[in-house]
Design an enzyme around this catalytic site. Structure first.
Site, PDB file in Angstrom:
ATOM      1  N   ASP A 376       0.793  -1.224   0.000  1.00 27.80           N
ATOM      2  CA  ASP A 376       0.000   0.000   0.000  1.00 27.80           C
ATOM      3  C   ASP A 376       0.822   1.269   0.000  1.00 27.80           C
ATOM      4  O   ASP A 376       0.313   2.345  -0.329  1.00 27.80           O
ATOM      5  CB  ASP A 376      -0.961  -0.011   1.189  1.00 27.80           C
ATOM      6  CG  ASP A 376      -2.096  -1.011   0.981  1.00 27.80           C
ATOM      7  OD1 ASP A 376      -2.457  -1.259  -0.183  1.00 27.80           O
ATOM      8  OD2 ASP A 376      -2.616  -1.551   1.972  1.00 27.80           O
ATOM      9  N   TYR A 461      -9.635  -0.839   2.272  1.00 26.92           N
ATOM     10  CA  TYR A 461      -9.220  -0.904   3.677  1.00 26.92           C
ATOM     11  C   TYR A 461      -8.949   0.470   4.268  1.00 26.92           C
ATOM     12  O   TYR A 461      -8.460   1.382   3.600  1.00 26.92           O
ATOM     13  CB  TYR A 461      -7.974  -1.780   3.833  1.00 26.92           C
ATOM     14  CG  TYR A 461      -8.326  -3.179   4.296  1.00 26.92           C
ATOM     15  CD1 TYR A 461      -8.747  -3.409   5.604  1.00 26.92           C
ATOM     16  CD2 TYR A 461      -8.270  -4.261   3.430  1.00 26.92           C
ATOM     17  CE1 TYR A 461      -9.095  -4.674   6.037  1.00 26.92           C
ATOM     18  CE2 TYR A 461      -8.622  -5.540   3.849  1.00 26.92           C
ATOM     19  CZ  TYR A 461      -9.035  -5.740   5.160  1.00 26.92           C
ATOM     20  OH  TYR A 461      -9.390  -6.989   5.578  1.00 26.92           O
ATOM     21  N   HIS A 510      -6.611 -13.675   3.475  1.00 26.96           N
ATOM     22  CA  HIS A 510      -5.455 -12.823   3.193  1.00 26.96           C
ATOM     23  C   HIS A 510      -4.686 -12.532   4.478  1.00 26.96           C
ATOM     24  O   HIS A 510      -5.187 -12.714   5.586  1.00 26.96           O
ATOM     25  CB  HIS A 510      -5.867 -11.509   2.517  1.00 26.96           C
ATOM     26  CG  HIS A 510      -6.815 -10.691   3.338  1.00 26.96           C
ATOM     27  ND1 HIS A 510      -8.176 -10.952   3.406  1.00 26.96           N
ATOM     28  CD2 HIS A 510      -6.607  -9.610   4.130  1.00 26.96           C
ATOM     29  CE1 HIS A 510      -8.764 -10.071   4.185  1.00 26.96           C
ATOM     30  NE2 HIS A 510      -7.833  -9.251   4.647  1.00 26.96           N
TER      31      HIS A 510
END
Length: 732
Positions: A376, A461, A510
């Protein structure tokens, strides 16, 4: 005289007395407003010195853009409209000065380091397209720039490694609508009821299977609130490696468990009736099951924390003071929240504590899901820092700070209230003891800590990033994951890769891993790494030699090299590992700070981060390889850095609908004093409570808690609720 007059006067007087009594009673019944007490300025360094770490101002960012436009000799296109074949400025951020320069300035009266920016440019309009990084300075009036790409990475950064700009994402959306979907009009209309507005798509990364690829799977969802859990079963693989948008093409199509060469083949198979169609029930605009709108009406208000005498911390520019703590803060475009020059009781314990990366690896039986590996930082943990909601994201009366960034545009963007700072009563004692043996007394200290927080929303997220400062000298770094789970279309053996969340929704398994950089300077810059643990030994009882006792004893070991200090995930490691100073406490022990889950290396300016924003799109030939940091160099009496990794497994389940909660989805690390002080420094806190059985514990001078009815019976001044999150992308 009128005989009724005295009665009239008495009645009038009674009425006046009644009215005055009511007024006095009403005033007495209303608590006064809380008033802030004068703040105590602690001697922990100059607040102006912290500006050496301050984020760039909007004007500084604009000055860098203007300088680059006028001094590179090539046209620079507005990033928001740039094509892959253009030159553009991808981002501008603070170039943090070298540590040695900063310490000379902070500690030795040296010159202030020049203020500089780091600019990332994409050069697509060149014979050999590449990514180049320039250091630009001095600010606020730039006069030079230098190419630092080769110095940092050992060579030019290949163009295919560039993080995707917002403009490229939009161009891919246009390609899908006008080229890909147009090749299967019957399928799109009859199966998906496609009308150009009711479908959302999400790209997955990395882009392919080998270095040089830029081929991306796009997952299609219903375009409703919380679309991440509304897959429709269609996934499209797009080859967008060419810098000529007209050359982009569909490489593969996946629908409901079957693969097709392209959208035209899918259309043909559908028209001929050779497709197993799984039509998804159309969801309302609010997402139905994925809607975050409360299912219950508002009732009694939840507890609200306030400070009866005002904040006990201060925030000046980027500098924070609290109960012996001081630090500077900033926000990196790529890595997010970072702290510098962290001191306790006036002594530096860490030079830098910063987020480095958030990584997730997914599994699925759909192509996009099974190939997803998110890093990210490449999207931008600072770039996607979101505005905070008072009373939910942070306490209502927290201090809120605006942040600014320049990425995907030539103009800076302000994100209002995107960082918060507050003192929090943890609701439990930091330490306590109730004595009912021998002497009778109670002693305790409320666990009140300072929190600095930001929340990054990266796609589905939301990451809640906290750094927490405790009164005993401990520092906690913590991240809580929330937001929506990523999902695949449920088909075939999908339940091998997660749980069913709704009719057609597979919550895919995940991992979450986060990495931090912790540059501790314990009692000075030079430290060693020491491991303490426990072993059992057998011994004969001295007073009864015929008997044996098994007892634990302390084991000690100095970890001399980087190889010894690199602990793999879940490998056995000593239970106490600490950075040891060259000085000792009153009792002859090396002063230290203890930590967990780490690899330790010698600090080097050429190893500023554990990863790179370019690793996401070429993990096969990473631009920065953290493993190269660990090359068995000595780490005894050196400037050391701890790279701390924490993570957890997430198997989405039905309670992740409508979205994931933070409870149980939190990881982090603790830095704890280990013989650093002669005793617990929190004993000097003003918050301590102590009284004996012989004292009047209802007296304020004995027990400050007895004064709460007086000191805390005030009305906090709640500012009006505001929120700029839906205008937060506005330019400055």
């Amino acid at each position: 005289m009128n005989p009724k007059l005295p009665y009239i006067l008495l009645v009038g007087a009674a009425v006046i007395i009644f009215i005055l009594s009511c007024m006095l009673l009403s005033r007495g019944g209303r608590s006064p407003s809380c008033e802030s007490q004068p703040s105590v300025v602690e001697k922990t360094g100059s607040m102006s010195q912290s500006l050496v770490f301050a984020d760039l101002t909007a004007e500084e960012m604009s000055q860098v853009v203007r300088y680059l436009q006028g001094h590179l000799g090539v046209p620079l296109v507005d990033t928001s409209r740039a094509k892959p074949s253009d030159n553009c400025i991808a981002s501008v951020d603070l170039q943090v000065p070298a540590k040695a320069e900063v310490l000379r300035f902070l500690d030795a009266g040296g010159a202030r380091p020049p203020r500089e920016a780091l600019a990332v440019l994409y050069f697509g309009n060149q014979p050999e397209p590449n990514i180049t990084e320039y250091v630009v300075g001095p600010l606020p009036t730039p006069a030079y720039h230098r190419d630092v790409t080769v110095h940092k990475y050992g060579g030019k950064v290949p163009y295919h490694r560039r993080p995707m700009l917002g403009s490229e994402h939009k161009q891919l959306g246009v390609f899908l609508e006008t080229k890909a979907f147009a090749a299967a009009p019957t399928f799109m209309q009859e199966v998906l009821e496609y009308d150009r507005t009711n479908v959302a798509f999400q790209p997955r990364v990395p882009h392919g299977f080998q270095s040089g690829d830029r081929v991306t799977w796009f997952v299609l969802f219903q375009n409703v609130s919380g679309f991440f859990v509304h897959p429709v079963g269609l996934e499209v693989l797009v080859d967008h490696s060419s810098l000529d948008i007209s050359q982009w093409a569909v490489s593969r199509v996946f629908y409901n468990g079957q693969y097709y060469r392209d959208m035209a083949q899918l259309e043909s198979a559908y028209v001929q009736g050779r497709i197993s169609v799984e039509k998804v029930r159309k969801a309302p605009w609010d997402g139905d099951f994925s809607s975050m709108k409360p299912r219950a009406r508002a009732a009694a208000l939840f507890p609200v924390q306030f400070e009866p005498q005002g904040p006990r911390y201060s925030v000046r520019n980027n500098h924070v003071l609290f109960q012996g703590w001081s630090f500077a803060f900033g926000m990196s475009v790529s890595t997010g929240l970072r702290l510098f020059d962290i001191r306790h009781k006036g002594e530096r314990v860490a030079y830098e504590i910063s987020v480095q990366e958030a990584l997730s690896v997914y599994g699925s039986n759909c192509p996009a899901g099974m190939s997803t590996r998110y890093m990210d930082g490449s999207f931008g943990l600072g770039r996607y820092t979101s505005p905070l909601v008072r009373g939910v994201d942070c306490p209502y009366l927290a201090t809120y700070v605006d942040t600014r960034s320049l990425s995907d545009s030539l103009r800076p963007k302000k994100r209002r209230a995107s960082l918060c700072i507050f003192e929090q009563n943890m609701g439990s004692p930091l330490r306590r003891h109730y004595s009912n043996l021998q002497s009778l007394y109670y002693g305790g200290l409320v666990n009140s800590a300072l929190v600095i927080r930001s929340i990054a929303t990266v796609g589905n997220y939301d990451y809640v990033w906290d750094f927490i400062f405790y009164q005993n000298g401990a520092i906690e770094g913590k991240v809580q994951a929330t937001g929506y789970p990523s999902s695949s279309f449920l088909h075939g053996d999908g339940l091998r890769y997660g749980n069913r969340l709704w009719e057609h929704t597979l919550g895919t398994i995940h991992t979450h891993f986060v990495n931090y950089k912790v540059d501790l300077d314990v009692g000075g810059v030079k430290n060693s790494l020491v491991a303490h643990d426990m072993a059992f030994e057998m011994t004969r009882a001295p007073w009864s030699p015929e008997q044996q006792i098994e007892r634990p004893r302390l084991t000690k070991k100095v970890l001399d090299t980087e190889d010894q200090a690199a602990f793999r995930l879940q490998s056995k490691m000593p239970r106490y590992i600490y950075f040891a100073a060259n000085s000792k406490n009153k009792w002859g022990h090396q002063r230290g700070y203890r930590m967990y889950q780490l690899a330790v290396t010698r600090r080097k300016e050429e190893e500023p981060t554990s990863t790179s924003i370019y690793n996401q799109n070429d993990p096969w030939t990473p631009t920065v390889t953290f493993a190269d940091f660990i090359n068995n160099e000595t780490i005894t009496n050196e400037d050391l850095v701890a790279w701390i990794t924490a993570g957890f497994l997430h198997i989405p389940h039905s309670e992740d609908i409508p979205n994931t909660v933070t409870v149980g989805n939190s990881v982090g690390f603790l830095l704890r004093p280990y013989n650093y002080y002669d005793l617990d420094p929190s004993i000097y806190s003003h918050d301590g409570v102590f009284f004996t059985s012989k004292q009047d514990f209802t007296a304020c001078e004995i027990n400050p808690l007895a004064c709460l009815p007086k000191t805390a019976s005030c009305l906090p001044n709640f500012p009006p609720f505001t929120y700029d999150g839906f205008q937060n992308m506005s330019r400055l």
